[in-house]
Design a protein around this motif. Structure first.
Motif, PDB file in Angstrom:
ATOM      1  N   TRP A  46       0.825  -1.208   0.000  1.00 24.97           N
ATOM      2  CA  TRP A  46       0.000   0.000   0.000  1.00 24.97           C
ATOM      3  C   TRP A  46       0.863   1.263   0.000  1.00 24.97           C
ATOM      4  CZ3 TRP A  46      -0.366   3.242   4.510  1.00 24.97           C
ATOM      5  CH2 TRP A  46      -1.237   4.333   4.350  1.00 24.97           C
ATOM      6  N   LYS A  49       2.826   1.627  -3.458  1.00 26.65           N
ATOM      7  CA  LYS A  49       2.059   1.552  -4.710  1.00 26.65           C
ATOM      8  C   LYS A  49       2.035   2.870  -5.464  1.00 26.65           C
ATOM      9  CE  LYS A  49      -2.185  -0.480  -6.515  1.00 26.65           C
ATOM     10  NZ  LYS A  49      -3.478  -1.145  -6.176  1.00 26.65           N
ATOM     11  N   PRO A  50       1.877   4.036  -4.776  1.00 32.50           N
ATOM     12  CA  PRO A  50       1.898   5.295  -5.542  1.00 32.50           C
ATOM     13  C   PRO A  50       3.269   5.588  -6.150  1.00 32.50           C
ATOM     14  CG  PRO A  50       0.893   5.598  -3.383  1.00 32.50           C
ATOM     15  CD  PRO A  50       1.541   4.258  -3.363  1.00 32.50           C
ATOM     16  N   ALA A  52       5.363   7.846  -5.487  1.00 27.55           N
ATOM     17  CA  ALA A  52       5.334   9.261  -5.850  1.00 27.55           C
ATOM     18  C   ALA A  52       6.716   9.887  -5.724  1.00 27.55           C
ATOM     19  CB  ALA A  52       4.348  10.005  -4.947  1.00 27.55           C
ATOM     20  N   PRO A  55       6.984  11.762  -1.723  1.00 24.76           N
ATOM     21  CA  PRO A  55       6.312  10.669  -1.019  1.00 24.76           C
ATOM     22  C   PRO A  55       5.404  11.160   0.097  1.00 24.76           C
ATOM     23  CG  PRO A  55       8.588  10.845  -0.306  1.00 24.76           C
ATOM     24  CD  PRO A  55       8.425  11.811  -1.436  1.00 24.76           C
ATOM     25  N   ASN A  56       4.347  10.369   0.355  1.00 22.77           N
ATOM     26  CA  ASN A  56       3.513  10.649   1.516  1.00 22.77           C
ATOM     27  C   ASN A  56       4.161  10.015   2.751  1.00 22.77           C
ATOM     28  OD1 ASN A  56       2.957   7.873   1.369  1.00 22.77           O
ATOM     29  ND2 ASN A  56       1.077   8.221   0.185  1.00 22.77           N
ATOM     30  N   GLN A  59       4.845   6.202   2.524  1.00 23.43           N
ATOM     31  CA  GLN A  59       5.967   5.884   1.642  1.00 23.43           C
ATOM     32  C   GLN A  59       7.293   6.256   2.291  1.00 23.43           C
ATOM     33  OE1 GLN A  59       5.480   7.257  -2.395  1.00 23.43           O
ATOM     34  NE2 GLN A  59       7.660   7.004  -2.877  1.00 23.43           N
TER      35      GLN A  59
END
Length: 256
Positions: A46, A49-50, A52, A55-56, A59
């Motif tokens: 989870w 998966k992005p 990015a 990052p959030n 992540q």
């Protein structure tokens, strides 16, 4: 049994099963181990998966955990160890950490007697033996008979070499014992101590007003120990992983 600090570690069958006369039941301990592995896998899937560029938080946590183990293994074994053993060490760390953390939340998965699987010596012994035999297999596969140099470190004067070899042999074959007992004893002792202090609170409440006042101290100790156990959950996973890295380095570079 309500105040028995050992009662929390009782193994209870969830799905009874017998194979060739042997008990192969799926137990609360089995559920905790499977749950820990699944939760770790789900979280990383989870979180990453992005993928990015910015990052959030999830992540960042996932990448931080990966980078932490990568750096630890690289410092201990070098690039060769990272290439070969990063998945192995990272999996061990995550499994032990998640198993330790599950023991901090009674009743998770809807089962009352869920405890940290690492509080069972058979579990920690299996993990320690896995590391031990991995080191032996890798050591002989990579170095052949030169792996025996692990018992004779370079630079030791010849007149005390025999004594050093004896010490190194004893030390090597005691590794699984110390590796397993260290993790098991810390998790077991911490949870027992937590249960003992927590049990004082309802006991003192039953005495009356003075008991209620006196229960403040064991309640405060319980809260403090609970916080400490979260730290221990991480530290013991870290110690097991760093020792694994050191032992793997011996397999890759015996005698150094």
């Amino acid at each position: 049994m309500a105040n028995d600090p050992i009662e929390q570690f009782h193994i209870e069958p969830i799905a009874p099963l017998e194979i060739a006369g042997l008990d192969a039941s799926f137990t609360n301990a089995s559920l905790a181990m499977v749950g820990g592995a699944v939760l770790a896998a789900v979280f990383f899937n989870w979180a990453m998966k992005p993928a990015a560029l910015v990052p959030n938080r999830a992540q960042v946590a996932a990448e931080g955990a990966y980078g932490f183990i990568h750096g630890m293994l690289n410092d201990a074994t070098g690039a060769e160890g990272v290439k070969k053993f990063l998945p192995f060490v990272f999996t061990l760390f995550l499994f032990i950490f998640m198993s330790n953390m599950l023991g901090m939340f009674p009743g998770v998965f809807g089962v009352h007697h869920i405890f940290a699987p690492t509080s069972q010596i058979v579990i920690t012994a299996a993990l320690a033996l896995l590391v031990f035999f991995t080191v032996i297999i890798v050591g002989f596969a990579k170095n052949g008979l030169k792996f025996f140099k692990i018992f004779a470190p370079s630079g030791v004067p010849w007149y005390i070499l025999w004594f050093v070899i004896i010490i190194e042999v004893i030390s090597f074959f005691s590794r699984p014992l110390s590796h397993a007992v260290r993790l098991w004893a810390n998790i077991l002792a911490g949870h027992i101590l937590l249960k003992v202090f927590a049990s004082f609170v309802p006991m003192l409440f039953g005495i009356g007003f003075l008991g209620i006042l006196g229960s403040v101290l064991p309640l405060a100790m319980t809260v403090a120990l609970y916080g400490l156990e979260f730290l221990v959950a991480f530290l013991q996973a870290y110690v097991f992983a760093i020792l694994t890295c050191i032992y793997l380095n011996d397999a890759l570079h015996p005698g150094h």
